[in-house]
Design a protein around this motif. Structure first.
Motif, PDB file in Angstrom:
ATOM      1  N   PRO A   1      -5.472   2.931  -5.613  1.00 42.80           N
ATOM      2  CA  PRO A   1      -6.473   2.131  -5.751  1.00 42.80           C
ATOM      3  C   PRO A   1      -6.022   0.966  -5.854  1.00 42.80           C
ATOM      4  O   PRO A   1      -5.184   0.327  -5.700  1.00 42.80           O
ATOM      5  N   TYR A   2      -6.788  -0.387  -6.717  1.00 40.62           N
ATOM      6  CA  TYR A   2      -6.780  -1.491  -5.820  1.00 40.62           C
ATOM      7  C   TYR A   2      -8.015  -2.141  -7.405  1.00 40.62           C
ATOM      8  O   TYR A   2      -8.785  -1.510  -6.918  1.00 40.62           O
ATOM      9  N   ARG A   3      -7.389  -3.745  -6.969  1.00 36.11           N
ATOM     10  CA  ARG A   3      -7.821  -4.418  -8.705  1.00 36.11           C
ATOM     11  C   ARG A   3      -8.363  -5.847  -6.854  1.00 36.11           C
ATOM     12  O   ARG A   3      -7.399  -6.095  -6.760  1.00 36.11           O
ATOM     13  N   LEU A   4      -9.150  -6.796  -7.674  1.00 35.25           N
ATOM     14  CA  LEU A   4      -9.156  -8.128  -7.061  1.00 35.25           C
ATOM     15  C   LEU A   4      -8.728  -9.340  -7.856  1.00 35.25           C
ATOM     16  O   LEU A   4      -8.831  -9.000  -8.997  1.00 35.25           O
ATOM     17  N   PHE A   5      -8.145  -9.656  -7.564  1.00 35.91           N
ATOM     18  CA  PHE A   5      -7.803 -11.359  -7.721  1.00 35.91           C
ATOM     19  C   PHE A   5      -8.295 -12.170  -7.138  1.00 35.91           C
ATOM     20  O   PHE A   5      -8.524 -12.555  -5.860  1.00 35.91           O
ATOM     21  N   PRO A   6      -8.407 -13.506  -7.902  1.00 31.99           N
ATOM     22  CA  PRO A   6      -8.616 -14.653  -6.762  1.00 31.99           C
ATOM     23  C   PRO A   6      -7.752 -15.010  -5.488  1.00 31.99           C
ATOM     24  O   PRO A   6      -6.567 -14.770  -5.895  1.00 31.99           O
ATOM     25  N   ARG A   7      -8.349 -15.436  -5.103  1.00 26.86           N
ATOM     26  CA  ARG A   7      -7.254 -16.064  -3.437  1.00 26.86           C
ATOM     27  C   ARG A   7      -6.303 -17.126  -3.972  1.00 26.86           C
ATOM     28  O   ARG A   7      -5.998 -17.284  -4.974  1.00 26.86           O
TER      29      ARG A   7
ATOM     30  N   ILE B   1       0.863  -1.382  -0.281  1.00 23.58           N
ATOM     31  CA  ILE B   1       0.016  -0.098  -0.147  1.00 23.58           C
ATOM     32  C   ILE B   1       1.071   0.855  -0.034  1.00 23.58           C
ATOM     33  O   ILE B   1       0.420   2.312  -0.965  1.00 23.58           O
ATOM     34  N   SER B   2       1.629   1.489   1.436  1.00 23.07           N
ATOM     35  CA  SER B   2       2.338   2.499   1.314  1.00 23.07           C
ATOM     36  C   SER B   2       3.221   2.688  -0.124  1.00 23.07           C
ATOM     37  O   SER B   2       3.619   3.319  -0.450  1.00 23.07           O
ATOM     38  N   GLN B   3       3.991   1.461  -1.097  1.00 25.27           N
ATOM     39  CA  GLN B   3       4.606   1.887  -1.994  1.00 25.27           C
ATOM     40  C   GLN B   3       3.576   2.787  -3.552  1.00 25.27           C
ATOM     41  O   GLN B   3       4.056   3.225  -4.506  1.00 25.27           O
ATOM     42  N   VAL B   4       2.209   2.389  -3.471  1.00 28.41           N
ATOM     43  CA  VAL B   4       1.323   2.469  -4.346  1.00 28.41           C
ATOM     44  C   VAL B   4       1.282   4.301  -3.968  1.00 28.41           C
ATOM     45  O   VAL B   4       1.134   4.885  -5.361  1.00 28.41           O
ATOM     46  N   ALA B   5       1.132   3.999  -2.879  1.00 27.99           N
ATOM     47  CA  ALA B   5       0.779   6.120  -2.486  1.00 27.99           C
ATOM     48  C   ALA B   5       1.928   6.659  -2.763  1.00 27.99           C
ATOM     49  O   ALA B   5       1.481   8.086  -3.026  1.00 27.99           O
ATOM     50  N   ALA B   6       3.171   5.925  -2.859  1.00 25.39           N
ATOM     51  CA  ALA B   6       4.251   6.850  -2.814  1.00 25.39           C
ATOM     52  C   ALA B   6       4.585   6.652  -4.505  1.00 25.39           C
ATOM     53  O   ALA B   6       5.397   7.484  -5.605  1.00 25.39           O
ATOM     54  N   GLY B   7       3.480   5.815  -5.393  1.00 18.29           N
ATOM     55  CA  GLY B   7       3.983   5.778  -7.129  1.00 18.29           C
ATOM     56  C   GLY B   7       5.094   5.519  -7.472  1.00 18.29           C
ATOM     57  O   GLY B   7       4.830   5.558  -8.681  1.00 18.29           O
ATOM     58  N   LYS B   8       5.176   4.475  -6.367  1.00 18.95           N
ATOM     59  CA  LYS B   8       5.729   3.201  -7.516  1.00 18.95           C
ATOM     60  C   LYS B   8       5.378   2.079  -7.585  1.00 18.95           C
ATOM     61  O   LYS B   8       6.186   1.631  -8.720  1.00 18.95           O
ATOM     62  N   LEU B   9       4.313   1.650  -7.408  1.00 10.55           N
ATOM     63  CA  LEU B   9       3.324   1.452  -8.025  1.00 10.55           C
ATOM     64  C   LEU B   9       1.823   1.239  -8.350  1.00 10.55           C
ATOM     65  O   LEU B   9       1.726   2.765  -7.864  1.00 10.55           O
ATOM     66  N   GLU B  10       1.471   1.041  -9.531  1.00 12.92           N
ATOM     67  CA  GLU B  10       0.152   1.900  -9.925  1.00 12.92           C
ATOM     68  C   GLU B  10      -0.677   0.747  -9.086  1.00 12.92           C
ATOM     69  O   GLU B  10      -2.009   2.243  -8.875  1.00 12.92           O
ATOM     70  N   GLU B  11      -1.126  -0.165  -8.476  1.00 14.84           N
ATOM     71  CA  GLU B  11      -1.920  -0.112  -7.992  1.00 14.84           C
ATOM     72  C   GLU B  11      -2.106  -1.452  -6.858  1.00 14.84           C
ATOM     73  O   GLU B  11      -0.612  -1.765  -7.184  1.00 14.84           O
ATOM     74  N   LEU B  12      -3.068  -1.976  -6.307  1.00 14.57           N
ATOM     75  CA  LEU B  12      -2.785  -3.096  -4.782  1.00 14.57           C
ATOM     76  C   LEU B  12      -3.482  -4.405  -6.005  1.00 14.57           C
ATOM     77  O   LEU B  12      -4.689  -3.433  -5.648  1.00 14.57           O
ATOM     78  N   ALA B  13      -3.070  -5.377  -5.330  1.00  9.69           N
ATOM     79  CA  ALA B  13      -3.073  -6.256  -5.602  1.00  9.69           C
ATOM     80  C   ALA B  13      -4.464  -7.157  -4.399  1.00  9.69           C
ATOM     81  O   ALA B  13      -3.667  -7.447  -3.579  1.00  9.69           O
ATOM     82  N   VAL B  14      -5.209  -7.071  -4.523  1.00 12.16           N
ATOM     83  CA  VAL B  14      -6.254  -7.808  -3.141  1.00 12.16           C
ATOM     84  C   VAL B  14      -6.220  -9.272  -3.728  1.00 12.16           C
ATOM     85  O   VAL B  14      -7.353  -9.443  -4.316  1.00 12.16           O
ATOM     86  N   TYR B  15      -6.296 -10.130  -2.852  1.00 12.49           N
ATOM     87  CA  TYR B  15      -6.369 -11.436  -3.295  1.00 12.49           C
ATOM     88  C   TYR B  15      -7.146 -11.908  -2.503  1.00 12.49           C
ATOM     89  O   TYR B  15      -7.790 -12.682  -0.840  1.00 12.49           O
ATOM     90  N   GLY B  16      -8.900 -11.969  -3.552  1.00 13.92           N
ATOM     91  CA  GLY B  16      -9.422 -13.091  -2.481  1.00 13.92           C
ATOM     92  C   GLY B  16     -11.149 -11.597  -1.992  1.00 13.92           C
ATOM     93  O   GLY B  16     -10.853 -11.319  -1.003  1.00 13.92           O
ATOM     94  N   ASN B  17     -11.603 -12.279  -2.532  1.00 15.21           N
ATOM     95  CA  ASN B  17     -13.044 -11.075  -1.655  1.00 15.21           C
ATOM     96  C   ASN B  17     -14.165 -12.247  -1.470  1.00 15.21           C
ATOM     97  O   ASN B  17     -15.482 -11.107  -1.693  1.00 15.21           O
ATOM     98  N   ASP B  18     -14.051 -13.065  -1.631  1.00 18.85           N
ATOM     99  CA  ASP B  18     -15.579 -14.143  -1.150  1.00 18.85           C
ATOM    100  C   ASP B  18     -15.327 -15.313   0.259  1.00 18.85           C
ATOM    101  O   ASP B  18     -15.383 -16.172   0.693  1.00 18.85           O
ATOM    102  N   TYR B  19     -14.017 -14.315   1.062  1.00 15.49           N
ATOM    103  CA  TYR B  19     -14.212 -15.018   2.807  1.00 15.49           C
ATOM    104  C   TYR B  19     -15.223 -14.850   2.965  1.00 15.49           C
ATOM    105  O   TYR B  19     -16.118 -13.638   2.832  1.00 15.49           O
ATOM    106  N   PRO B  20     -15.432 -15.359   4.311  1.00 16.38           N
ATOM    107  CA  PRO B  20     -16.514 -15.505   4.918  1.00 16.38           C
ATOM    108  C   PRO B  20     -16.494 -14.667   6.369  1.00 16.38           C
ATOM    109  O   PRO B  20     -16.091 -14.633   7.463  1.00 16.38           O
ATOM    110  N   THR B  21     -15.660 -12.975   5.775  1.00 17.64           N
ATOM    111  CA  THR B  21     -15.694 -12.178   6.631  1.00 17.64           C
ATOM    112  C   THR B  21     -16.745 -10.982   6.396  1.00 17.64           C
ATOM    113  O   THR B  21     -17.473 -11.174   5.365  1.00 17.64           O
ATOM    114  N   THR B  22     -16.486  -9.407   7.125  1.00 20.60           N
ATOM    115  CA  THR B  22     -17.342  -8.347   7.025  1.00 20.60           C
ATOM    116  C   THR B  22     -17.863  -7.958   5.299  1.00 20.60           C
ATOM    117  O   THR B  22     -18.746  -8.018   4.953  1.00 20.60           O
TER     118      THR B  22
END
Length: 337
Positions: A285-291, A204-225
């Motif tokens: 910015p972030y993009r969702l990916f599979p677990r 996340i820090s490197q995305v904020a600093a402009g070193k990476l374009e976006e965050l990869a979020v792995y998994g949005n189908d866990y049994p969480t909030t």
């Protein structure tokens, strides 16, 4: 007393080295600098106005270890040296077993030869594996870790437990970390991964600093909030304090004991993104990916044993973790380089 800190130039090791020096200990740092920087130790000396001894080398080098113990009157060892990326461990398991398991055995053999029997070991909450019981407490069974990194910690814990049972001279603390984040409030030392980060906050820090374009979020189908993974994030300075408390505990005891070091509060990936955006004023910015293989839905600590037996508990909240992370990143946009 003089403490040998293996991996002491790394993220957690450097913060703990600073805490040791502030507490009046002498410190010898052994680090091969494979994922760390000697600059961190220079800054630790700057912050503490103290000096430490640095030895560049690997815990797998028995001759080097023997020389370190021969040249210094070491009273105890804090062992951080090891590889720690879950994803990498799935791809290269033998490298993790060689470094994390075999390296620890070589270190213990060198310690025994030098008659040094006090050890604080950097373990992990991954030793608990997947379980329906939450929060995690030390009485839960271990051994079902979902990835080679976690299994390497399970193996080392088992080896150290057997060692302590076989030889009463040993006094060993197994510290099961949850998710260390943050940085020293000065912004001078922090997490500095080589290449693309494996952990959430540096990414996340490197995305904020402009070193990476976006965050990869792995998994949005866990049994969480919100469907994303939930973790117990602990400030690295609180974690370093836990090591000092464990060192004090093993000074007057024998055998092997395990303690969780966490906050007991879980935050999802999306909640961490929101908290970081609030602290930094930057949109992530972030993009969702599979677990990913080896990841679990939730991991939170019951650290009441550490409070009861070590007098330790975390004191720094999520906002402080995020602000300290952003301060480190803002002041060191290219890390220690």
């Amino acid at each position: 007393m003089k403490i040998l800190v293996t991996g002491g130039a790394g993220y957690i090791g450097s913060h703990t080295t600073l805490a040791l020096l502030e507490a009046g200990f002498e410190v010898v740092v052994l680090d091969n600098l494979c994922n760390s920087s000697k600059i961190a130790l220079t800054r630790v000396e700057q912050l503490t106005t103290s000096t430490l001894t640095f030895v560049e080398g690997d815990i797998n080098d028995r001759a080097l270890l023997d020389n370190v113990f021969a040249e210094h009157r070491i009273g105890a060892v804090m062992h951080f040296a090891g590889l720690k990326a879950v994803g990498e461990s799935v791809v290269q398991p033998l490298m993790y077993y060689r470094n994390n398991v075999a390296g620890t055995l070589i270190l213990c053999e060198a310690m025994a030869a030098a008659k040094v029997f006090k050890l604080v070991f950097s373990s992990s909450a991954t030793v608990y594996g997947e379980t329906n019981e939450m929060p995690l407490h030390e009485q839960l069974p271990t051994g079902s870790a979902t990835n080679p990194y976690g299994q390497s910690k399970v193996m080392v814990e088992r080896c150290l437990s057997d060692l302590g049972a076989a030889d009463p001279r040993w006094s060993i603390a197994l510290l099961r970390y949850f998710n260390p984040v943050g940085a020293h409030s000065s912004g001078l030392i922090g997490e500095n991964p080589n290449g693309r980060p494996n952990n959430l906050l540096p990414y996340i820090s490197q995305v904020a600093a402009g070193k990476l374009e976006e965050l990869a979020v792995y998994g949005n189908d866990y049994p969480t909030t919100d469907g994303t993974g939930v973790r117990d994030y602990i400030h690295v300075v609180d974690l370093a304090d836990g090591h000092l408390r464990a060192l004090q505990a093993i000074e007057s005891s024998h055998g092997v004991a395990a303690w969780n070091l966490g906050t007991g509060v879980g935050y999802s990936v999306l909640q961490i993104i929101e908290a970081f955006e609030k602290a930094s004023g930057c949109k992530i910015p972030y993009r969702l990916f599979p677990r990913r293989d080896g990841d679990i839905a939730e991991c939170r600590a019951d650290s009441s044993k550490a409070l009861r037996e070590l007098g330790w508990q975390s004191t720094r909240g999520l906002a402080e973790m995020m602000m300290d992370t952003w301060r480190w990143t803002r002041q060191n946009p290219t890390g220690y380089s």
